[in-house]
Design a protein around this motif. Structure first.
Motif, mmCIF file in Angstrom:
data_model
loop_
_atom_site.group_PDB
_atom_site.id
_atom_site.type_symbol
_atom_site.label_atom_id
_atom_site.label_comp_id
_atom_site.label_asym_id
_atom_site.label_seq_id
_atom_site.Cartn_x
_atom_site.Cartn_y
_atom_site.Cartn_z
ATOM 1 N N ALA A 10 1.213 -0.989 0.092
ATOM 2 C CA ALA A 10 -0.023 -0.082 -0.233
ATOM 3 C C ALA A 10 0.982 1.338 0.221
ATOM 4 N N ALA A 11 1.689 1.490 0.841
ATOM 5 C CA ALA A 11 3.138 1.403 0.491
ATOM 6 C C ALA A 11 3.436 2.972 -0.774
ATOM 7 N N GLY A 12 3.253 1.713 -1.491
ATOM 8 C CA GLY A 12 3.848 2.317 -3.343
ATOM 9 C C GLY A 12 5.567 2.126 -2.794
ATOM 10 N N ALA A 13 5.944 2.109 -4.563
ATOM 11 C CA ALA A 13 7.655 2.158 -4.445
ATOM 12 C C ALA A 13 8.285 3.601 -4.254
ATOM 13 N N GLY A 14 6.987 4.226 -4.497
ATOM 14 C CA GLY A 14 7.716 6.207 -4.217
ATOM 15 C C GLY A 14 8.290 6.374 -3.181
ATOM 16 N N GLN A 15 7.248 5.492 -2.050
ATOM 17 C CA GLN A 15 7.254 5.673 -0.406
ATOM 18 C C GLN A 15 8.110 4.630 -0.005
ATOM 19 N N SER A 16 9.177 4.301 -0.711
ATOM 20 C CA SER A 16 10.294 3.008 0.564
ATOM 21 C C SER A 16 10.190 3.645 1.867
ATOM 22 N N GLN A 17 11.153 5.191 1.784
ATOM 23 C CA GLN A 17 10.990 5.089 3.164
ATOM 24 C C GLN A 17 10.466 5.215 4.555
ATOM 25 N N TRP A 18 8.784 5.734 4.040
ATOM 26 C CA TRP A 18 7.915 5.052 4.903
ATOM 27 C C TRP A 18 8.099 4.498 5.607
#
Length: 104
Positions: A10-18
């Motif tokens: 659900a976080a997605g690839a662009g938000q890997s830090q989150w």
């Protein structure tokens, strides 16, 4: 699927830090609720049991010595382990009341 994998997707690839931060928070929460919190409750119960001990109670030390409390000081207890044989032990080294241990 596990909860962590669903959250990571659900976080997605662009938000890997989150997603990494979220996973660490989940791990800390699991450690707290399954390891730290129950241990704290157990320590409080042991402390209450030690405070409830009185002169004349039979106890077991953490070293396995059975005895009867003769005197209670601020940080120590005087325990009689045989007729006329008394030892002074730290209060924190009292493991259990021997009556409680025999009932289990």
């Amino acid at each position: 699927m596990s909860l962590i994998s669903i959250l990571l997707q659900a976080a997605g690839a662009g938000q890997s830090q989150w997603s990494g931060i979220l996973m660490m928070v989940v791990v800390v929460a699991i450690f707290y609720f399954f390891m730290i919190r129950p241990q704290q409750k157990k320590q409080k119960e042991i402390q209450k049991a030690r405070e409830a001990l009185q002169t004349g109670d039979k106890v077991i030390t953490s070293g396995g010595i059975y005895g009867k409390i003769k005197e209670i000081g601020d940080i120590y207890m005087l325990i009689e382990i045989a007729d006329g044989v008394r030892i002074r032990v730290d209060k924190t080294s009292i493991f259990a009341s021997s009556e409680d241990a025999q009932q289990k």
